[in-house]
Design an enzyme around this catalytic site. Structure first.
Site, short mmCIF file in Angstrom:
data_model
loop_
_atom_site.label_atom_id
_atom_site.label_comp_id
_atom_site.label_asym_id
_atom_site.label_seq_id
_atom_site.Cartn_x
_atom_site.Cartn_y
_atom_site.Cartn_z
CB THR A 28 -7.66 4.83 -5.19
OG1 THR A 28 -7.21 4.33 -3.38
CG2 THR A 28 -6.18 6.22 -5.23
N GLY A 29 -8.04 7.88 -6.02
CA GLY A 29 -8.27 8.52 -7.14
C GLY A 29 -8.76 9.80 -6.66
CB SER A 30 -8.58 13.47 -8.56
OG SER A 30 -9.85 12.78 -10.01
CB THR A 31 -13.13 10.99 -7.97
OG1 THR A 31 -13.76 11.82 -9.33
CG2 THR A 31 -15.10 11.94 -7.59
CE LYS A 96 -12.36 1.57 -8.64
NZ LYS A 96 -12.35 2.64 -8.94
N GLY A 98 -6.94 2.97 -12.77
CA GLY A 98 -6.18 4.42 -13.52
C GLY A 98 -5.26 4.79 -13.07
N GLY A 99 -5.68 4.57 -11.84
CA GLY A 99 -4.64 5.15 -10.60
C GLY A 99 -3.88 4.52 -10.34
CD GLU A 105 -9.32 1.77 -6.77
OE1 GLU A 105 -9.48 3.07 -7.27
OE2 GLU A 105 -8.99 1.30 -8.16
#
Length: 234
Positions: A28-31, A96, A98-99, A105
């Protein structure tokens, strides 16, 4: 090259590890979103894989990109999880969450033979802690849980302000599992393994954002290209 392009480079390098027939954890997340999009292109070209998403947002991205999905109830293990991180130290310990997807995860990463962390090289740090540490908590008894967290911090030689995470609309952020997140501004975590153990022992803590010993390798994209760091064997 901007940050988004670096993230996509890291995602593309991790995709090179994916083989036909693999069962994948999708972060999950932008990357991680870049990885899902690139994976979708490979699937459209004939690659056969199946994925387990770590959030409802990733589920939606994967479905949009045509990636077949399953659950950990239906399969017994994952070959690789590819996910981002907010911080990565030289031992490949991570912060981890932040999202807000840290619980799913971590479940997915722990069910995987390998976890590949993808990031731009700004996430590489000598010591974890500058990024606020997310701690996922049960709303019930929050005051008692916060006091127990503060005690665990003191016993592990760290301290800092804690705040319940708010969503963009100003209300309390609620995770996909229905929990809240307390973010702790610790600055520096000298012994992340000990802190992880102490936080995990608190009844009101569902999970925390310290990922210890889960990452097999990190793919870091920077101005000088791609670096791949493998976790040292104990």
């Amino acid at each position: 090259m901007n940050m988004d392009q670096l993230k996509r480079q890291a995602a593309a390098r991790a995709l090179e590890e994916v083989r036909d027939g693999m069962q994948l954890g999708l972060g999950t997340g932008s990357t991680a979103k870049h990885f899902v999009e690139l994976l979708g292109e490979r699937v459209a070209a004939g690659l056969k894989v199946i994925g387990v998403p770590t959030s409802e947002a990733t589920r939606a991205d994967a479905e949009r990109c045509g990636v077949k999905l399953t659950t950990l109830d239906e399969i017994d293990h994952l070959d690789i999880t590819v996910d981002g991180a907010d911080e990565i130290d030289p031992e490949l310990n991570l912060i981890k969450g932040g999202g807000g997807a840290l619980l799913r995860e971590k479940i997915v990463a722990a069910a995987s033979d390998r976890m590949i962390v993808i990031a731009d090289d700004s996430k590489w740090v000598p010591t974890l802690g500058k990024f606020p540490l997310p701690v996922e908590v049960i709303p019930f008894g929050l005051g008692a849980t916060r006091r127990a967290i503060e005690k665990a911090f003191a016993e592990c030689g760290v301290s800092g302000q804690m705040a319940v995470r708010k969503a963009k609309d100003g209300h309390v952020f609620v995770t996909d599992g229905g929990h809240w997140i307390v973010d702790a501004q610790l600055g520096r975590i000298a012994d992340p393994a000990s802190l992880a153990k102490a936080l995990s022992a608190i009844p009101g803590v569902v999970e925390h954002g310290l990922f210890i010993g889960l990452a097999s390798s990190a793919v870091l994209a920077g101005g000088d290209g791609i670096r791949v760091i493998e976790r040292r064997k104990p």
